[in-house]
Scaffold this motif. Structure first.
Motif, PDB file in Angstrom:
ATOM      1  N   UNK A 121       0.883  -1.137   0.128  1.00 32.41           N
ATOM      2  CA  UNK A 121      -0.065   0.002   0.030  1.00 32.41           C
ATOM      3  C   UNK A 121       0.848   1.224  -0.062  1.00 32.41           C
ATOM      4  N   UNK A 122       2.126   1.154   0.535  1.00 30.98           N
ATOM      5  CA  UNK A 122       2.792   2.411   0.734  1.00 30.98           C
ATOM      6  C   UNK A 122       3.459   2.606  -0.824  1.00 30.98           C
ATOM      7  N   UNK A 123       3.447   1.711  -1.824  1.00 29.87           N
ATOM      8  CA  UNK A 123       3.938   1.982  -3.227  1.00 29.87           C
ATOM      9  C   UNK A 123       2.910   2.465  -3.740  1.00 29.87           C
ATOM     10  N   UNK A 124       1.594   2.501  -3.595  1.00 33.42           N
ATOM     11  CA  UNK A 124       0.493   2.819  -4.293  1.00 33.42           C
ATOM     12  C   UNK A 124       0.580   4.232  -5.056  1.00 33.42           C
ATOM     13  N   UNK A 125       1.109   5.286  -4.150  1.00 37.56           N
ATOM     14  CA  UNK A 125       1.262   6.688  -4.829  1.00 37.56           C
ATOM     15  C   UNK A 125       2.207   6.523  -5.730  1.00 37.56           C
ATOM     16  N   UNK A 126       3.207   6.322  -5.769  1.00 41.85           N
ATOM     17  CA  UNK A 126       4.319   6.122  -7.089  1.00 41.85           C
ATOM     18  C   UNK A 126       3.728   5.439  -8.096  1.00 41.85           C
ATOM     19  N   UNK A 127       2.672   4.383  -7.954  1.00 36.17           N
ATOM     20  CA  UNK A 127       2.161   3.486  -9.016  1.00 36.17           C
ATOM     21  C   UNK A 127       1.277   4.308  -9.677  1.00 36.17           C
ATOM     22  N   UNK A 128       0.213   5.140  -9.053  1.00 43.16           N
ATOM     23  CA  UNK A 128      -0.835   6.070  -9.418  1.00 43.16           C
ATOM     24  C   UNK A 128       0.087   6.972 -10.329  1.00 43.16           C
ATOM     25  N   UNK A 129       1.392   7.572  -9.694  1.00 44.29           N
ATOM     26  CA  UNK A 129       2.013   8.729 -10.307  1.00 44.29           C
ATOM     27  C   UNK A 129       2.450   8.014 -11.817  1.00 44.29           C
ATOM     28  N   UNK A 130       2.957   6.926 -12.117  1.00 43.55           N
ATOM     29  CA  UNK A 130       3.518   6.151 -13.123  1.00 43.55           C
ATOM     30  C   UNK A 130       2.095   6.165 -14.081  1.00 43.55           C
ATOM     31  N   UNK A 131       1.064   5.684 -13.573  1.00 38.98           N
ATOM     32  CA  UNK A 131      -0.134   5.373 -14.564  1.00 38.98           C
ATOM     33  C   UNK A 131      -0.549   6.519 -14.951  1.00 38.98           C
ATOM     34  N   UNK A 132      -0.737   7.753 -14.230  1.00 45.16           N
ATOM     35  CA  UNK A 132      -1.305   8.778 -14.680  1.00 45.16           C
ATOM     36  C   UNK A 132      -0.647   9.536 -15.958  1.00 45.16           C
ATOM     37  N   UNK A 133       0.666   9.166 -16.155  1.00 44.41           N
ATOM     38  CA  UNK A 133       1.578   9.686 -17.023  1.00 44.41           C
ATOM     39  C   UNK A 133       1.182   9.244 -18.627  1.00 44.41           C
ATOM     40  N   UNK A 134       0.301   8.007 -18.570  1.00 48.08           N
ATOM     41  CA  UNK A 134      -0.229   7.679 -20.084  1.00 48.08           C
ATOM     42  C   UNK A 134      -1.040   8.746 -20.358  1.00 48.08           C
ATOM     43  N   UNK A 135      -1.719   9.360 -19.646  1.00 50.30           N
ATOM     44  CA  UNK A 135      -2.668  10.419 -20.106  1.00 50.30           C
ATOM     45  C   UNK A 135      -1.880  11.723 -20.772  1.00 50.30           C
ATOM     46  N   UNK A 136      -0.895  11.875 -20.206  1.00 47.55           N
ATOM     47  CA  UNK A 136      -0.137  12.990 -20.982  1.00 47.55           C
ATOM     48  C   UNK A 136       0.813  12.814 -21.994  1.00 47.55           C
ATOM     49  N   UNK A 137       1.485  11.477 -21.995  1.00 48.31           N
ATOM     50  CA  UNK A 137       2.541  11.004 -22.817  1.00 48.31           C
ATOM     51  C   UNK A 137       1.963   9.931 -23.697  1.00 48.31           C
ATOM     52  N   UNK A 138       0.885   9.374 -23.495  1.00 43.79           N
ATOM     53  CA  UNK A 138       0.489   8.285 -24.220  1.00 43.79           C
ATOM     54  C   UNK A 138       0.974   6.763 -23.733  1.00 43.79           C
ATOM     55  N   UNK A 139       0.270   5.572 -24.067  1.00 42.98           N
ATOM     56  CA  UNK A 139       0.491   4.308 -23.536  1.00 42.98           C
ATOM     57  C   UNK A 139       1.764   3.729 -24.105  1.00 42.98           C
ATOM     58  N   UNK A 140       1.992   4.067 -25.353  1.00 44.19           N
ATOM     59  CA  UNK A 140       3.151   3.552 -26.051  1.00 44.19           C
ATOM     60  C   UNK A 140       4.445   4.119 -25.364  1.00 44.19           C
TER      61      UNK A 140
END
Length: 194
Positions: A121-140
């Motif tokens: 659960x302590x790593x969830x914030x970092x994971x959310x940060x990574x996944x939100x990057x797909x919106x700005x930069x694209x999945x590829x």
């Protein structure tokens, strides 16, 4: 018929509590949630041996099973603001699933972020940060940046974001081809050997 006890029997007790900014009230060093709209308000609390009932302006707004665990929280999801409810629905399994939808490298990177902490659960914030990057930069692009971050042994969402920002200024993240190492000045091609 049973005789009444010699001492008066107390059925319940009324208290007044103030709702803290985290939408909880403190009762005997245990914290109980109330609807978030009541933050900073005073509420009436009816306390029995087995239940805690909270009233705001004579309207019952919360009922909890009484707990005697000090410094712990009893929280109902419906008492949370919408943003907290959304976060509460996030689990490590859901993050892994979302990352797998992006790609193998992203899934692996998110898994490593979760495993790098004592509690996932302590790593969830970092994971959310990574996944939100797909919106700005694209999945590829995110998948390529995660590949690069894995190769570098980095374990931070900020590292992936910096890669994507640098790639946006001057592209360097490229999909790997399946036909070997690709073109490079130090790699001898097939013509060298013929």
């Amino acid at each position: 018929m049973k005789p009444l006890p010699a001492e008066p029997f107390v059925i319940g007790q009324w208290l007044v509590a103030r709702v803290n900014v985290d939408y909880h009230i403190a009762v005997d060093d245990h914290f109980y949630s109330v609807p978030y709209r009541l933050v900073h308000e005073r509420v009436d609390v009816f306390l029995t041996a087995t239940a805690v009932t909270v009233f705001a302006n004579t309207e019952r707004v919360a009922t909890h099973v009484r707990s005697f665990r000090r410094a712990h929280h009893t929280t109902l999801t419906e008492h949370m603001p919408p943003a907290h409810q959304a976060m509460a629905r996030r689990t490590p399994e859901k993050l892994r699933e979302d990352a797998a939808a992006v790609g193998i490298a992203t899934a692996t990177y998110v898994a490593r972020l979760l495993e790098a902490r004592e509690h996932p659960e302590q790593g969830m914030r970092a994971c959310l940060g990574v996944l939100r990057l797909a919106k700005s930069y694209g999945r590829e692009r995110l998948e390529l940046a995660c590949e690069r971050a894995l190769a570098a042994g980095a374990l931070s969402s900020r590292y992936v974001e910096q890669l994507l920002k640098a790639d946006q200024r001057q592209p360097f993240l490229q999909a790997r081809s399946d036909d070997g190492l690709g073109q490079h000045a130090n790699v001898r091609g097939p013509s060298y050997y013929n």
